[in-house]
Design an enzyme around this catalytic site. Structure first.
Site, PDB file in Angstrom:
ATOM      1  N   GLY A 256     -18.478  30.211  30.433  1.00 26.20           N
ATOM      2  CA  GLY A 256     -17.583  29.118  30.027  1.00 26.20           C
ATOM      3  C   GLY A 256     -16.212  29.637  29.612  1.00 26.20           C
ATOM      4  O   GLY A 256     -15.913  30.831  29.724  1.00 26.20           O
ATOM      5  N   TYR A 257     -15.401  28.712  29.137  1.00 24.01           N
ATOM      6  CA  TYR A 257     -13.998  29.034  28.832  1.00 24.01           C
ATOM      7  C   TYR A 257     -13.888  30.099  27.731  1.00 24.01           C
ATOM      8  O   TYR A 257     -13.380  31.206  27.970  1.00 24.01           O
ATOM      9  CB  TYR A 257     -13.289  27.746  28.433  1.00 24.01           C
TER      10      TYR A 257
ATOM     11  N   ASP B 228     -26.444  31.527  30.958  1.00 23.90           N
ATOM     12  CA  ASP B 228     -25.671  30.300  31.179  1.00 23.90           C
ATOM     13  C   ASP B 228     -26.405  29.497  32.250  1.00 23.90           C
ATOM     14  O   ASP B 228     -26.928  30.082  33.203  1.00 23.90           O
ATOM     15  CB  ASP B 228     -24.257  30.633  31.652  1.00 23.90           C
TER      16      ASP B 228
ATOM     17  N   SER C  94     -16.445  24.218  15.019  1.00 23.97           N
ATOM     18  CA  SER C  94     -15.175  23.546  15.311  1.00 23.97           C
ATOM     19  C   SER C  94     -14.560  22.977  14.043  1.00 23.97           C
ATOM     20  O   SER C  94     -15.277  22.586  13.112  1.00 23.97           O
ATOM     21  CB  SER C  94     -15.452  22.400  16.292  1.00 23.97           C
TER      22      SER C  94
ATOM     23  N   THR D 251     -13.513  20.246  13.882  1.00 23.18           N
ATOM     24  CA  THR D 251     -13.909  18.843  13.885  1.00 23.18           C
ATOM     25  C   THR D 251     -14.807  18.535  12.677  1.00 23.18           C
ATOM     26  O   THR D 251     -14.878  17.394  12.223  1.00 23.18           O
ATOM     27  CB  THR D 251     -14.595  18.464  15.225  1.00 23.18           C
TER      28      THR D 251
ATOM     29  N   TYR E 235     -20.871  14.655  19.304  1.00 19.91           N
ATOM     30  CA  TYR E 235     -20.522  16.067  19.529  1.00 19.91           C
ATOM     31  C   TYR E 235     -20.200  16.753  18.200  1.00 19.91           C
ATOM     32  O   TYR E 235     -20.744  17.812  17.870  1.00 19.91           O
ATOM     33  CB  TYR E 235     -19.322  16.170  20.487  1.00 19.91           C
TER      34      TYR E 235
ATOM     35  N   LYS F 231     -22.180  19.908  15.722  1.00 17.03           N
ATOM     36  CA  LYS F 231     -21.628  21.126  15.102  1.00 17.03           C
ATOM     37  C   LYS F 231     -21.991  21.177  13.620  1.00 17.03           C
ATOM     38  O   LYS F 231     -22.371  22.224  13.101  1.00 17.03           O
ATOM     39  CB  LYS F 231     -20.104  21.181  15.287  1.00 17.03           C
TER      40      LYS F 231
ATOM     41  N   PHE G 174      -9.891  25.900  15.865  1.00 14.71           N
ATOM     42  CA  PHE G 174      -8.936  24.812  15.931  1.00 14.71           C
ATOM     43  C   PHE G 174      -8.754  24.493  17.430  1.00 14.71           C
ATOM     44  O   PHE G 174      -9.737  24.244  18.101  1.00 14.71           O
ATOM     45  CB  PHE G 174      -7.705  25.154  15.093  1.00 14.71           C
TER      46      PHE G 174
ATOM     47  N   ARG H 291      -5.306   7.348  20.953  1.00 10.41           N
ATOM     48  CA  ARG H 291      -6.662   7.533  21.480  1.00 10.41           C
ATOM     49  C   ARG H 291      -7.654   7.324  20.323  1.00 10.41           C
ATOM     50  O   ARG H 291      -7.502   7.966  19.270  1.00 10.41           O
ATOM     51  CB  ARG H 291      -6.801   8.950  22.040  1.00 10.41           C
TER      52      ARG H 291
HETATM   53  C1  UD1 Z   1     -10.680  17.622  20.871  1.00  3.59           C
HETATM   54  C2  UD1 Z   1     -11.820  16.993  20.145  1.00  3.59           C
HETATM   55  C3  UD1 Z   1     -12.443  18.026  19.224  1.00  3.59           C
HETATM   56  C4  UD1 Z   1     -12.926  19.201  20.040  1.00  3.59           C
HETATM   57  C5  UD1 Z   1     -11.799  19.759  20.867  1.00  3.59           C
HETATM   58  C6  UD1 Z   1     -12.360  20.746  21.854  1.00  3.59           C
HETATM   59  C7  UD1 Z   1     -11.270  14.613  20.003  1.00  3.59           C
HETATM   60  C8  UD1 Z   1     -10.943  13.489  19.088  1.00  3.59           C
HETATM   61  N1  UD1 Z   1     -11.390  15.828  19.426  1.00  3.59           N
HETATM   62  O1  UD1 Z   1      -9.719  18.035  19.905  1.00  3.59           O
HETATM   63  O2  UD1 Z   1     -13.517  17.468  18.516  1.00  3.59           O
HETATM   64  O3  UD1 Z   1     -13.447  20.186  19.200  1.00  3.59           O
HETATM   65  O4  UD1 Z   1     -11.140  18.733  21.616  1.00  3.59           O
HETATM   66  O5  UD1 Z   1     -11.344  21.287  22.626  1.00  3.59           O
HETATM   67  O6  UD1 Z   1     -11.417  14.431  21.179  1.00  3.59           O
HETATM   68  N2  UD1 Z   1      -3.278  14.333  23.620  1.00  3.59           N
HETATM   69  C9  UD1 Z   1      -2.358  13.549  24.309  1.00  3.59           C
HETATM   70  N3  UD1 Z   1      -2.559  13.345  25.646  1.00  3.59           N
HETATM   71  C10 UD1 Z   1      -3.625  13.867  26.329  1.00  3.59           C
HETATM   72  C11 UD1 Z   1      -4.554  14.647  25.622  1.00  3.59           C
HETATM   73  C12 UD1 Z   1      -4.359  14.858  24.271  1.00  3.59           C
HETATM   74  O7  UD1 Z   1      -1.393  13.060  23.733  1.00  3.59           O
HETATM   75  O8  UD1 Z   1      -3.746  13.613  27.538  1.00  3.59           O
HETATM   76  C13 UD1 Z   1      -3.046  14.614  22.191  1.00  3.59           C
HETATM   77  C14 UD1 Z   1      -4.154  14.163  21.268  1.00  3.59           C
HETATM   78  O9  UD1 Z   1      -3.953  12.834  20.841  1.00  3.59           O
HETATM   79  C15 UD1 Z   1      -4.038  15.193  20.132  1.00  3.59           C
HETATM   80  C16 UD1 Z   1      -3.559  16.451  20.839  1.00  3.59           C
HETATM   81  O10 UD1 Z   1      -2.978  16.010  22.056  1.00  3.59           O
HETATM   82  O11 UD1 Z   1      -3.044  14.791  19.208  1.00  3.59           O
HETATM   83  C17 UD1 Z   1      -4.665  17.424  21.158  1.00  3.59           C
HETATM   84  O12 UD1 Z   1      -5.698  16.747  21.844  1.00  3.59           O
HETATM   85  P1  UD1 Z   1      -6.931  17.538  22.515  1.00  3.59           P
HETATM   86  O13 UD1 Z   1      -6.436  18.671  23.308  1.00  3.59           O
HETATM   87  O14 UD1 Z   1      -7.791  16.531  23.189  1.00  3.59           O
HETATM   88  O15 UD1 Z   1      -7.690  18.169  21.263  1.00  3.59           O
HETATM   89  P2  UD1 Z   1      -8.271  17.452  19.947  1.00  3.59           P
HETATM   90  O16 UD1 Z   1      -8.312  15.995  20.082  1.00  3.59           O
HETATM   91  O17 UD1 Z   1      -7.539  18.009  18.779  1.00  3.59           O
END
Ligand code: UD1
Length: 343
Positions: free
Chosen positions: A12-13, A33, A127, A129, A152, A156, A181, A298
């Site tokens: 995985g990543y 895996d 995480s 999270t 999910y 954790k 993070f 979102r």
């Molecule tokens: C997400 C998960 C988190 C998980 C992590 C794994 C949610 C709510 N949280 O974190 O539990 O551990 O991924 O990688 O899904 N954003 C945009 N446009 C996009 C995608 C994201 O604006 O197309 C924004 C989001 O609103 C956020 C930031 O970018 O503010 C980061 O988003 P993302 O990369 O999805 O990570 P998390 O939401 O922090």
């Protein structure tokens, strides 16, 4: 003789980047895996970078019998880094049972064999999270665990509790949970990286695919958050920095330098960045103009989260070092390389 480490989810990543760093640090890596969310070709990438092809076993950790057979076949394993898990937040809301079954049963099976086969050391992939929207920023390891906002996230939290209880009950077992993070970027060689199935849910993979022309406009989820430019703040950490922290953590356990049998560390940079800052840094790093538009928030997203990394910096002697623009450029180079390969 090289110490042997089992990496679950090693194709995985984060698992693949950690495998590279482990090999480069002199460990002998065995991967389990089931390839549900990764490709076997990742092993080629690892081999290209390190010159070593890790031993690979393809099975599901929910299969206890297979895991027992595995432990008999590899009696020299001294430590486990457990990445293998389902990780899509939205999907977990749709399929909670699959998430609880897969993520929890696999962990329980691993703990059983750790106890049964005397494998003392575990590093667990957790995480940030687990903190939900923290009351105080930056968030420290002793911040309260908030109710998870997805199955999910709950897996954790539950996993950390199961590990803690097991460690407390069985002398000789030790574990470190690493709370990530937002891991982004790719190995500098562009031989391994993140490859999401379908439409990327996370920001940076969407950005790189959009820059490549596979996706349309980037949707920025909300600009009315309580942050300087109104978009969400996260702590984006280079996956190679993150991988190196795993090498430090597993070595700490193997060399008995841990202070407690169960320890928890935040892995971040300590720096919070908004979505727009990421978009503009990507443009600066690559010279590519991105198309984006502000859309609705979102569901489930929080305003801001970033790490207090002082405990990890001090105790592990580890720090995230790779600059953001270099990280975003590495993500872009990987996107180009993998698209060429996939044709
Ligand atoms: C997400 C998960 C988190 C998980 C992590 C794994 C949610 C709510 N949280 O974190 O539990 O551990 O991924 O990688 O899904 N954003 C945009 N446009 C996009 C995608 C994201 O604006 O197309 C924004 C989001 O609103 C956020 C930031 O970018 O503010 C980061 O988003 P993302 O990369 O999805 O990570 P998390 O939401 O922090």
């Amino acid at each position: 003789m090289k110490k042997q480490v089992l990496v679950t989810g090693g194709t995985g990543y984060i698992g693949s980047h950690t495998t590279v760093e482990l090999i480069e640090a002199g460990y002998d890596v065995v991967i389990i895996d089931n390839l549900v969310n990764s490709r076997i070709e990742v092993l080629d990438g690892i081999e290209k970078i390190t010159g070593v092809r890790p031993v690979f076993e393809n099975f599901d950790l929910c299969n206890r019998q297979k895991l027992e057979e595995f432990c008999k076949k590899y009696p020299d394993i001294v430590a486990i880094i457990h990445f293998a898990a389902l990780k899509a937040v939205g999907e977990s809301v749709q399929m909670p049972l699959e998430y609880y079954h897969n993520n929890i049963e696999s962990l329980i099976n691993l703990l059983y064999v750790m106890r049964g086969y005397k494998i003392p050391n575990l590093v667990f992939s957790s995480s940030c999270t687990v903190y939900g929207q923290p009351d105080k920023l930056p968030v420290t390891e002793d911040a309260p665990i908030k109710k998870a906002n997805s199955p999910y996230g709950n897996t954790k939290q539950i996993s950390e509790e199961i590990i803690q209880d097991t460690i407390a009950a069985h002398q000789g077992l030790k574990a470190i949970s690493l709370r990530y993070f937002n891991p982004i970027g790719a190995h500098i060689s562009a031989e391994i990286g993140e490859l999401p199935l379908g439409v990327p849910q996370n920001l940076v993979p969407f950005v790189t695919q959009s820059a490549y022309g596979i996706r349309e406009t980037i949707r920025v989820f909300g600009n009315d958050y309580n942050t300087p430019d109104g978009t969400g703040i996260r702590d984006y950490i280079n996956v190679v920095d993150l991988a190196r922290a795993h090498v430090v953590a597993i070595t700490r356990l193997i060399e008995n330098r841990n202070k407690k049998d169960y320890e928890v560390f935040n892995l971040g940079t300590g720096n919070g960045l908004t979505v727009l800052e990421i978009i503009h840094s990507f443009e600066k790093a690559t010279g590519i103009k991105l198309n984006y538009k502000i859309v609705e928030r979102r569901p489930g997203d929080i305003d801001a989260v970033y790490a207090d990394t002082s405990f990890a910096n001090r105790e592990l002697g580890w720090k995230a070092l790779i600059p953001l623009e270099e990280t975003l450029l590495s993500a872009w180079n990987w996107e180009n390389n993998i698209r060429k390969k996939l044709g």
